[in-house]
Enzyme design. Sequence first.
Site, PDB file in Angstrom:
ATOM      1  N   GLN A  12      49.228  40.642  30.940  1.00  0.00           N
ATOM      2  CA  GLN A  12      48.105  41.685  30.681  1.00  0.00           C
ATOM      3  C   GLN A  12      49.109  43.130  30.371  1.00  0.00           C
ATOM      4  OE1 GLN A  12      44.979  43.272  33.658  1.00  0.00           O
ATOM      5  NE2 GLN A  12      43.995  42.015  31.885  1.00  0.00           N
ATOM      6  N   HIS A  20      52.512  50.667  34.307  1.00  0.00           N
ATOM      7  CA  HIS A  20      51.645  50.320  32.878  1.00  0.00           C
ATOM      8  C   HIS A  20      52.367  50.975  31.709  1.00  0.00           C
ATOM      9  CE1 HIS A  20      48.497  49.976  36.220  1.00  0.00           C
ATOM     10  NE2 HIS A  20      48.296  49.146  35.493  1.00  0.00           N
ATOM     11  N   GLU A  67      50.702  35.576  37.435  1.00  0.00           N
ATOM     12  CA  GLU A  67      51.534  35.582  36.265  1.00  0.00           C
ATOM     13  C   GLU A  67      52.527  34.544  36.184  1.00  0.00           C
ATOM     14  OE1 GLU A  67      50.999  38.233  38.146  1.00  0.00           O
ATOM     15  OE2 GLU A  67      49.689  39.583  36.769  1.00  0.00           O
ATOM     16  N   ASP A  75      54.567  45.171  32.534  1.00  0.00           N
ATOM     17  CA  ASP A  75      55.012  45.486  33.865  1.00  0.00           C
ATOM     18  C   ASP A  75      54.494  44.369  34.955  1.00  0.00           C
ATOM     19  OD1 ASP A  75      55.097  48.751  33.405  1.00  0.00           O
ATOM     20  OD2 ASP A  75      54.038  47.706  32.034  1.00  0.00           O
TER      21      ASP A  75
END
Lengths: 426, 337
Positions: B82, B129, B60, B85
């Site tokens: 994605q 998530h 990330e 979190d």
Amino acid sequence: MNDQPERPNRPALSLHVPEPEARPGDEADFSHLDIPPAGSVRRPDPHAPARETHDLVFTLVRVLDEEGKAVGPWDPKLDPETLRRILRDMMLVRVYDDRMYRAQRQGKTSFYMKSTGEEAVAVAATHALDRDDMTFPTYRQQGILIARDYPLVQMMCQVYSNRGDPIKGRQLPIMYASKDHGFFTISGNLATQYPQAVGWAMASAISGDSRIASAYIGDGSTAEGDFHAACTFAAVYRAPVILNIVNNQWAISSFSGIAGAELTTFAARAVGYGIAGLRVDGNDALAVYAATRWAADRTRANLGPTLIELFTYRVEGHSTSDDPSVYRPQDAASKWPLGDPIRRLKQHLLALGEWDEERQAALETELGETVRAAQKQAEKQGTLVTSTIDFPQDVRTMFEDVFAEMPWHLKEQQAQMVAELAAKRK
Amino acid sequence: MTVMNMIQALNSAHDVMMERDKRVVALGEDVGYFGGVFRVTEGLQRKYGASRAFDTPISENGIVAAAIGMAAYGLRPVAEIQFADYIYPAFDQLVSEAARVRYRTASEWSLPLTIRSPYGGGIFGGQTHSQSPEALFAHVAGLKTVIPSNPYDAKGLLIAAIEDDDPVLFFEPKRIYNGPFDGFFDRPVTPWAKHPQAEVPDGHYTVPIGKAAVVREGGDLTILAYGTMVHVVLATVAAEGVDAEVIDLRTILPVDIETIEASVRKTGRCVVVHEATRTGGFGAELSALVQERCFYHLEAPVQRATGFDTPYPHSLEWAYFPGPVRIGTAIRKALED
């Protein structure tokens, strides 16, 4: 970009975006892989300088040949009892995975992740460690817990987030934790455990302890910065740690080329850090065992970390939320040339005359019954509840363990939630 | 006009912008061939080629840093993280770099990049998530933060974000990707097709960044919400039978203070709702703004209905989620006196 100067003497640059050999509709093709015959790779002394391993990062340590014979210098020469135990544990992982996968499909929990085809990288490696060595796993090493006799019922209770879940329903299914079993709590955020394992190992060294750590990471997650932090710290302090990279070649839909596998191997990362490196057939339980033992012996002698790439294949989808048929050929898993770790070890035991089909069938039946009975036990303590507020747990536990002592604002919120649920139940 | 769910609307925003502007590229984990784990970028690689819609390594930090570099060159990257979190490894690149490059170069460089990320709970995603980290970014000087609540706004806001010359964080409420969840978890979910905001123009349009929407007019009190919670608030208001004015902020920063002020001056009462944890949440900022600017119009203290200050628990999701009971309690409190 639109006002770029004219540079007629310079060729236009283009971006390279890696693409796998085959996509859905193509036939799976592994002909590009260079797989050396079993027994052909030399085994340096575990006390040798790290650079003497640096040719091994481009080959593949393999022990079991096509006939199931253990050949070459890496043969760990395990006694039949240990071989049968490793076979049993791998089989149990597979039966357990199948059962829990089905439970998710039946709506008994939210999520599941199988480790099909990757049983050896967890089970065989764990048997090569001491029972009290520490592991920092990813979400696909349930085999470590099985190899360390973690109670099956408790594993299932975690998957069901029920009353028997030792971590009180707080984590996604499969994100186990157990201090007693040397199994660090699994994070849903990738790679975080890798440098933590190095820190644990440094602490063991600081304390004059004799225990070592073993860390796991996936091929895809080696791209995270935490991977670099782990390797650098491990190299600098010669930390007593084994750094495993499980190269199962798929990170959800991204093939290992997106993580850098087109030009080199993952084991080759060891060269840049100046640490020992091995590349191992991850579907060969004996090779996994031998390499782990080699790295453990080395690091117990204060000679620092070993980076081990365990070359394997993710047979199933990433998780129950994934459908691999939309990004890779349907027949890919069945054509994977390094075979199935369970079948290969079974074949070896048969070749040794230490196993037979009757015992295999009896073991399969026994494990099936064990898992079924455990599931029944686990389900007595509830399954995940998603459409009511009839939770299996005491809801007040939500506010526990945020801190050792609950501050005033959490106490207030806890009371608020209890009142809310009472209102909802009216 | 086409009826779209939020995923299709976001996909359409990418498509429109990639068609119009060669500088727009899409990148992220699983974004290329597969089209994203939530399928927001589906078909873009096939249509625009792998060098304009591509998979990235799982980093990330690398994704955001590379997007900054591309923006510095003059592209308009749209990067997907994605799950919100997963954004924390990119924190340094966002906070110390993306947010400050314009300032520290006196506008010689600007960074026209968009970071998209699904956020929020309601899907049994557990603590990695389900989070709503918007307040962390609103606290940083130099980042715009946008959160749509329906397909029409999602497309218009994403196009506006891509066209914006500054970095925009674009958080997508994944619980309502496929339908407007009203917080009553035991009732069936209606699909977007039944919702007027699912009528989405096929071509280019924008919904301005920094402009809230009054989604329900009323006189009893003002309720400030965004993302999934807009729908939960509307359902709660209906269930409670109160005449609330409901404001969908749409942009967290810069927040539309005029719309908020005008409403609270009219109603004299205010409830702030978000899914994120309470302490230091964006609701604290909203509450402070309202009391600073509308103090002499307020009839009662500003109330907050939020997530609790614990990690998002997997199994106790519906005890954690700020649903109709928590919001209803806050409404009744705000209406006391």
